[in-house]
Design a protein around this motif. Structure first.
Motif, mmCIF file in Angstrom:
data_model
loop_
_atom_site.group_PDB
_atom_site.id
_atom_site.type_symbol
_atom_site.label_atom_id
_atom_site.label_comp_id
_atom_site.label_asym_id
_atom_site.label_seq_id
_atom_site.Cartn_x
_atom_site.Cartn_y
_atom_site.Cartn_z
ATOM 1 N N MET A 1 -76.950 -64.696 14.014
ATOM 2 C CA MET A 1 -76.854 -63.377 13.380
ATOM 3 C C MET A 1 -77.781 -62.348 14.017
ATOM 4 O O MET A 1 -78.848 -62.688 14.529
ATOM 5 N N MET B 1 -86.139 -61.859 10.691
ATOM 6 C CA MET B 1 -85.645 -62.966 9.869
ATOM 7 C C MET B 1 -86.782 -63.761 9.215
ATOM 8 O O MET B 1 -86.696 -64.119 8.040
ATOM 9 N N THR C 1 -86.543 -75.320 4.865
ATOM 10 C CA THR C 1 -87.708 -75.689 5.667
ATOM 11 C C THR C 1 -87.263 -76.225 7.016
ATOM 12 O O THR C 1 -86.144 -76.744 7.141
ATOM 13 N N ASN C 2 -88.156 -76.127 8.006
ATOM 14 C CA ASN C 2 -87.839 -76.768 9.288
ATOM 15 C C ASN C 2 -88.160 -78.265 9.243
ATOM 16 O O ASN C 2 -87.895 -78.980 10.212
HETATM 17 N N1 SAM Z 1 -88.593 -72.020 8.518
HETATM 18 C C1 SAM Z 1 -87.542 -72.394 7.629
HETATM 19 C C2 SAM Z 1 -86.342 -72.924 8.396
HETATM 20 O O1 SAM Z 1 -86.275 -72.741 9.608
HETATM 21 O O2 SAM Z 1 -85.481 -73.506 7.742
HETATM 22 C C3 SAM Z 1 -87.119 -71.314 6.664
HETATM 23 C C4 SAM Z 1 -86.992 -69.895 7.176
HETATM 24 S S1 SAM Z 1 -85.675 -69.635 8.348
HETATM 25 C C5 SAM Z 1 -85.844 -67.900 8.624
HETATM 26 C C6 SAM Z 1 -84.228 -69.798 7.330
HETATM 27 C C7 SAM Z 1 -82.940 -70.066 8.083
HETATM 28 O O3 SAM Z 1 -82.600 -68.938 8.865
HETATM 29 C C8 SAM Z 1 -82.989 -71.253 9.052
HETATM 30 O O4 SAM Z 1 -81.938 -72.159 8.784
HETATM 31 C C9 SAM Z 1 -82.803 -70.607 10.401
HETATM 32 O O5 SAM Z 1 -82.131 -71.449 11.298
HETATM 33 C C10 SAM Z 1 -81.994 -69.387 10.055
HETATM 34 N N2 SAM Z 1 -82.067 -68.322 11.057
HETATM 35 C C11 SAM Z 1 -83.174 -67.745 11.579
HETATM 36 N N3 SAM Z 1 -82.835 -66.777 12.463
HETATM 37 C C12 SAM Z 1 -81.475 -66.734 12.492
HETATM 38 C C13 SAM Z 1 -80.511 -65.942 13.193
HETATM 39 N N4 SAM Z 1 -80.874 -64.974 14.030
HETATM 40 N N5 SAM Z 1 -79.208 -66.193 12.974
HETATM 41 C C14 SAM Z 1 -78.809 -67.159 12.104
HETATM 42 N N6 SAM Z 1 -79.671 -67.922 11.396
HETATM 43 C C15 SAM Z 1 -80.981 -67.728 11.596
#
Ligand code: SAM
Ligand code: SF4
Length: 347
Positions: free
Chosen positions: A212, A342, A105-106
């Motif tokens: 990523m 993502m 979660t954020n």
């Molecule tokens: N909203 C929640 C969060 O931010 O923790 C859960 C979903 S989010 C898609 C899950 C994880 O993916 C988060 O830790 C986020 O920082 C990471 N994330 C999203 N886009 C990314 C990227 N392009 N490269 C690396 N990590 C990424």
């Protein structure tokens, strides 16, 4: 009824982890992730989610990670946890195979009441994402308008969420509470040491994620990646580290601080791919199954979700055919193909 064990995939990898996205929506708009404004139509129902998890457990899933978008926006989160926890507590129930239920979660909506309700509903672990300590950079990484003020408020909210989770029972000493941070060169790489310092002060393990190439909207380029080895070198110069390694099927390579102040980890999907033992199945909020984070398309499970037998057959066939190893191939010959987003996949 005896259930045939699931064969390993074409690279000999067993199924172990289900990452289930509850929504594609988010209350933040991190530019490296770029979530959608609305959910796709036909979200899975609670019954379908429970059936998927139950059948998955019969096929070897031992860890469930609930994600999004932002999973705390989903009304399904608590009812789903309650149903899964009931199953886990029932003798001989397939859900007894579930050793671990985690949430990413954020943290913005993680109030004390919310954290306590999640703990009471049987959640085992929470990972909270925070990409900067500095206000303006936190705002930029989260896609917030409002500059320093908005960013400072965000950092305060997320840290309040972290403390709410700790107070509710999620204990970082047993790995039940962690921080995630994506590090993007030229944007927040100067936050590396401040984030490590914060995590040390708060006694939580920080996982530093290489930026990523997931999705097609974030304008990713290899020059924006800070390789894990560089991150570790920079941290080691300040706080000496000792290698702990990466567990089989895990994503994080861990390091212990030599001064005894806990550990830090890197998720080096770009510079040190870990496809060789990847045991993760991802299912989106609308029931698309992805056998790789970097896949272009998924397999629609919805036609199979009304019937356990059909669902099991579909999952067995899907895993049996699985041959993805995109991160390793990227290093060999970078394939030019679209990726799913993502926030839709859930990370
Ligand atoms: N909203 C929640 C969060 O931010 O923790 C859960 C979903 S989010 C898609 C899950 C994880 O993916 C988060 O830790 C986020 O920082 C990471 N994330 C999203 N886009 C990314 C990227 N392009 N490269 C690396 N990590 C990424
Ligand atoms: Fe939302 Fe998480 Fe994506 Fe940021 S990384 S936009 S918080 S889903």
């Amino acid at each position: 009824m005896s259930i045939a064990p699931l064969p390993a995939d074409r690279h000999g990898r067993p199924l172990g982890v289900l990452r289930l996205s509850l929504t594609g929506r988010c209350n933040l708009a991190c530019p490296y992730c770029c979530p959608d404004d609305a959910d796709p139509p036909d979200l899975l129902t609670l019954e379908q989610q429970v059936r998927l998890i139950r059948v998955g457990c019969g096929l070897g899933i031992h860890t469930l990670r609930l994600t999004g978008g932002e999973p705390l926006l989903s009304r399904r989160l608590l009812p789903l946890l309650q149903r899964v926890t009931e199953g886990r507590a029932t003798p001989a129930h397939p859900l007894q195979g579930l050793r671990d239920i985690a949430l990413t979660t954020n943290g913005v909506l993680l109030t004390e009441a919310r954290a306590s309700a999640l703990w009471a509903a049987g959640l085992d672990r929470i990972t909270i994402s925070l990409d900067a300590v500095d206000g303006p950079l936190a705002a930029r990484m989260a896609g917030l308008r409002g500059g320093a003020e908005a960013g400072t408020r965000l950092v305060q909210q997320v840290l309040a969420g972290l403390e709410a989770a700790r107070a509710a029972g999620f204990d970082p000493r047993s790995g039940a509470l962690k921080l995630n941070a994506v590090i993007q060169r030229g944007v927040n790489d100067d936050q590396l040491l401040p984030l490590v310092e914060l995590a040390r002060q708060r006694r939580v393990e920080l996982r530093l994620i290489e930026y990523m190439d997931v999705g097609n909207r974030n304008g990713w380029g290899p020059e924006q990646v800070v390789p894990a080895a560089e991150m570790i070198q920079r941290i080691h110069a300040h706080w000496p580290l000792e290698a702990l390694g990466r567990g089989i099927g895990g994503t994080a390579r861990r390091w212990r601080f030599s001064d005894g102040h806990g550990a830090v980890a890197v998720i080096a999907s770009i510079s040190e791919p870990f496809c060789g033992d990847c045991n993760r199945l991802r299912v989106t909020a609308d029931g698309q199954a992805f056998t790789c984070l970097f896949a272009a398309t998924g397999v629609d499970l919805r036609p199979h979700l009304q019937d356990e037998h059909r669902l099991r057959q579909r999952l067995v066939a899907l895993w049996h055919d699985r041959h993805d190893r995109y991160s390793e191939q990227r290093a060999e010959t970078p394939p030019d193909r679209p990726h799913a987003e993502m926030a839709y996949l859930g990370g």
